[in-house]
Write an enzyme that holds these catalytic residues in place. Structure first.
Site, PDB file in Angstrom:
ATOM      1  CG  ASP A   1      -4.601   2.208  -0.708  1.00 41.31           C
ATOM      2  OD1 ASP A   1      -4.593   0.899  -0.364  1.00 41.31           O
ATOM      3  OD2 ASP A   1      -4.086   2.797  -0.598  1.00 41.31           O
ATOM      4  CB  THR A   2      -6.882   3.508  -6.986  1.00 39.70           C
ATOM      5  OG1 THR A   2      -6.392   4.934  -6.390  1.00 39.70           O
ATOM      6  CG2 THR A   2      -7.917   4.095  -8.193  1.00 39.70           C
TER       7      THR A   2
ATOM      8  CB  ALA B   1      -6.476   6.012  -2.409  1.00 40.64           C
ATOM      9  CG  ASP B   2      -0.923   3.101  -2.404  1.00 37.59           C
ATOM     10  OD1 ASP B   2      -1.998   2.530  -2.777  1.00 37.59           O
ATOM     11  OD2 ASP B   2      -0.270   2.851  -1.747  1.00 37.59           O
ATOM     12  CB  SER B   3      -1.366   3.459  -8.083  1.00 39.51           C
ATOM     13  OG  SER B   3      -0.141   2.847  -7.544  1.00 39.51           O
TER      14      SER B   3
END
Length: 140
Positions: free
Chosen positions: A92-93, A88-90
């Site tokens: 996705d978060t 997860a990247d930002s």
């Protein structure tokens, strides 16, 4: 200063182990009456979780994370899983947090959302927010 060192050394040289309460706690007492004893105990963990999230909440969060990140079948996602380890990247978060808000009918503040790194973090925050929301509803 040298005197204190030699006194401490002599007190420790006469010390003998007594009963250990558990593997994290060790007690020493002196062989002679009147000498001080030394007891070593573990230091509490700085980031210990005091109120673990409910199992059902963790399971729901795991399901949402799997769905949101399109985690391959067979990949284990548990409370200890870090979003970054799952790819997860930002963005996705942010999408995970939005999915959690929708599923649990809550609103997560941006500052709280930034502190979420693991499934357990998210589940604990959700439990806290749901509890606060139900307490607020009861008092109204």
């Amino acid at each position: 200063m040298a005197m204190a060192s030699s006194l401490a050394g002599s007190a420790l040289s006469y010390a003998r182990p007594v009963k250990a309460i558990n593997t994290n706690s060790i007690s020493f007492t002196s062989a002679r009456k009147g000498n001080a004893f030394l007891r070593l105990q573990p230091v509490p963990m700085r980031f210990a979780v005091c109120c673990a999230a409910k199992k059902e909440t963790v399971e729901k969060v795991c399901d949402i994370v799997k769905k949101q990140l399109a985690v391959p079948e067979g990949t284990e996602v548990s409370g200890a899983s870090k979003f970054s380890d799952l790819g997860a990247d930002s963005l996705d978060t942010v999408e995970i947090v939005m999915g959690l808000e929708e599923e649990f009918h809550i609103s997560v503040e941006e500052s709280s959302a930034q502190s979420i790194a693991t499934v357990e973090d998210a589940a604990a925050l959700i439990d806290k927010l749901v509890e606060a929301k139900s307490a607020e509803a009861k008092s109204s």
